[in-house]
Design a protein around this motif. Structure first.
Motif, PDB file in Angstrom:
ATOM      1  N   UNK A 279       0.829  -1.156  -0.025  1.00 33.84           N
ATOM      2  CA  UNK A 279       0.019  -0.059  -0.199  1.00 33.84           C
ATOM      3  C   UNK A 279       0.910   1.517  -0.058  1.00 33.84           C
ATOM      4  N   UNK A 280       0.522   2.333  -0.968  1.00 32.91           N
ATOM      5  CA  UNK A 280       1.258   3.346  -0.821  1.00 32.91           C
ATOM      6  C   UNK A 280       0.128   4.583  -0.414  1.00 32.91           C
ATOM      7  N   UNK A 281       0.604   5.740   0.302  1.00 32.44           N
ATOM      8  CA  UNK A 281      -0.222   6.516   0.653  1.00 32.44           C
ATOM      9  C   UNK A 281      -0.331   7.737  -0.814  1.00 32.44           C
ATOM     10  N   UNK A 282      -1.504   8.440  -0.474  1.00 27.55           N
ATOM     11  CA  UNK A 282      -1.615   9.450  -1.599  1.00 27.55           C
ATOM     12  C   UNK A 282      -2.718  10.498  -0.635  1.00 27.55           C
ATOM     13  N   UNK A 283      -2.485  11.708  -1.118  1.00 24.77           N
ATOM     14  CA  UNK A 283      -3.464  12.851  -0.813  1.00 24.77           C
ATOM     15  C   UNK A 283      -4.266  13.174  -1.773  1.00 24.77           C
ATOM     16  N   UNK A 284      -4.424  12.469  -3.018  1.00 20.66           N
ATOM     17  CA  UNK A 284      -5.363  12.681  -4.164  1.00 20.66           C
ATOM     18  C   UNK A 284      -5.470  11.364  -4.665  1.00 20.66           C
ATOM     19  N   UNK A 285      -6.400  10.757  -4.268  1.00 17.03           N
ATOM     20  CA  UNK A 285      -6.950   9.358  -4.548  1.00 17.03           C
ATOM     21  C   UNK A 285      -7.360   9.324  -6.123  1.00 17.03           C
ATOM     22  N   UNK A 286      -8.179  10.248  -6.468  1.00 18.09           N
ATOM     23  CA  UNK A 286      -8.473  10.433  -8.150  1.00 18.09           C
ATOM     24  C   UNK A 286      -7.247  10.407  -8.999  1.00 18.09           C
ATOM     25  N   UNK A 287      -6.249  11.206  -8.526  1.00 19.67           N
ATOM     26  CA  UNK A 287      -4.964  11.416  -9.370  1.00 19.67           C
ATOM     27  C   UNK A 287      -4.162  10.155  -9.298  1.00 19.67           C
ATOM     28  N   UNK A 288      -4.123   9.341  -8.102  1.00 20.28           N
ATOM     29  CA  UNK A 288      -3.212   8.305  -7.917  1.00 20.28           C
ATOM     30  C   UNK A 288      -4.021   7.011  -8.757  1.00 20.28           C
ATOM     31  N   UNK A 289      -5.193   7.220  -8.691  1.00 22.49           N
ATOM     32  CA  UNK A 289      -6.160   6.069  -9.510  1.00 22.49           C
ATOM     33  C   UNK A 289      -5.753   6.171 -11.020  1.00 22.49           C
ATOM     34  N   UNK A 290      -5.834   7.123 -11.449  1.00 22.26           N
ATOM     35  CA  UNK A 290      -5.339   7.282 -12.940  1.00 22.26           C
ATOM     36  C   UNK A 290      -4.037   6.984 -13.165  1.00 22.26           C
ATOM     37  N   UNK A 291      -3.148   7.254 -12.361  1.00 26.69           N
ATOM     38  CA  UNK A 291      -1.739   6.640 -12.461  1.00 26.69           C
ATOM     39  C   UNK A 291      -1.459   5.074 -12.568  1.00 26.69           C
ATOM     40  N   UNK A 292      -2.252   4.426 -11.269  1.00 27.83           N
ATOM     41  CA  UNK A 292      -2.104   3.088 -11.141  1.00 27.83           C
ATOM     42  C   UNK A 292      -2.919   2.387 -11.899  1.00 27.83           C
ATOM     43  N   UNK A 293      -4.192   2.966 -12.507  1.00 28.45           N
ATOM     44  CA  UNK A 293      -4.998   2.130 -13.450  1.00 28.45           C
ATOM     45  C   UNK A 293      -4.155   2.182 -14.885  1.00 28.45           C
ATOM     46  N   UNK A 294      -3.435   2.870 -15.348  1.00 26.50           N
ATOM     47  CA  UNK A 294      -2.724   2.834 -16.366  1.00 26.50           C
ATOM     48  C   UNK A 294      -1.483   2.105 -16.182  1.00 26.50           C
ATOM     49  N   UNK A 295      -0.683   1.799 -15.178  1.00 24.44           N
ATOM     50  CA  UNK A 295       0.434   0.853 -14.784  1.00 24.44           C
ATOM     51  C   UNK A 295      -0.308  -0.591 -14.479  1.00 24.44           C
ATOM     52  N   UNK A 296      -1.631  -0.843 -14.159  1.00 20.47           N
ATOM     53  CA  UNK A 296      -2.076  -2.160 -13.976  1.00 20.47           C
ATOM     54  C   UNK A 296      -2.552  -2.594 -15.405  1.00 20.47           C
ATOM     55  N   UNK A 297      -3.112  -1.872 -16.117  1.00 23.48           N
ATOM     56  CA  UNK A 297      -3.687  -2.058 -17.399  1.00 23.48           C
ATOM     57  C   UNK A 297      -2.362  -2.707 -18.387  1.00 23.48           C
ATOM     58  N   UNK A 298      -1.215  -2.067 -18.427  1.00 20.79           N
ATOM     59  CA  UNK A 298      -0.095  -2.632 -19.053  1.00 20.79           C
ATOM     60  C   UNK A 298       0.236  -3.925 -18.342  1.00 20.79           C
ATOM     61  N   UNK A 299       0.109  -4.094 -17.041  1.00 17.24           N
ATOM     62  CA  UNK A 299       0.486  -5.379 -16.660  1.00 17.24           C
ATOM     63  C   UNK A 299      -0.674  -6.510 -16.574  1.00 17.24           C
ATOM     64  N   UNK A 300      -1.681  -5.944 -17.031  1.00 15.22           N
ATOM     65  CA  UNK A 300      -2.760  -6.926 -17.511  1.00 15.22           C
ATOM     66  C   UNK A 300      -3.923  -7.219 -16.133  1.00 15.22           C
TER      67      UNK A 300
END
Length: 131
Positions: A6-27
């Motif tokens: 788990x990583x901390x965030x102060x802006x969950x929607x911004x983090x979601x955009x970042x990790x959605x893209x990373x996760x999609x590349x990883x399938x």
């Protein structure tokens, strides 16, 4: 042994955009999605990653010396993940390339380093044959 990170965030929607893209590349996609917590991975699969606003209500901060390593399938995916990170608000911490010397089997640690939009450090890596 490791279930998820788990990583901390102060802006969950911004983090979601970042990790959605990373996760999609990883399938993989989102496994859990709550108001203050999102986890990416596959049920029954390898360890996943989550982003959360801190439970104590204080600002999230970066752990000095802490890093999340994402295992890529090949060198091309190491490059792709680094590119995706930078395109989605991340910052560069080390371009893709070999690190260290090859082992006795001709394998080398090939990695790229980057930070998410909150400053959490990650890397994408693969153990690959030297070229």
């Amino acid at each position: 042994m490791l279930g998820y990170v788990t990583v901390g965030t102060n802006d969950l929607p911004r983090a979601a955009k970042f990790y959605d893209a990373i996760a999609a590349e990883m399938g993989v996609g989102r496994m859990m999605d709550f108001e203050s917590f999102i986890a990416w991975g596959a049920w029954g699969g390898p360890p996943g990653i989550a982003a959360t606003t801190p439970f104590d209500g204080k600002p999230a901060s970066v752990g000095n010396g802490m890093m999340v390593a994402l295992e890529a399938k090949d060198r091309d995916q190491v490059h792709k993940l680094h590119e995706i990170a930078l395109t989605n608000g991340g910052s560069d911490e080390g371009a893709p390339g070999p690190r260290g010397e090859a082992d006795e089997n001709g394998m080398v640690f090939y990695a790229a380093y980057f930070r998410d939009p909150d400053g959490n450090k990650l890397n994408a890596f693969v153990m690959a044959k030297t070229e």
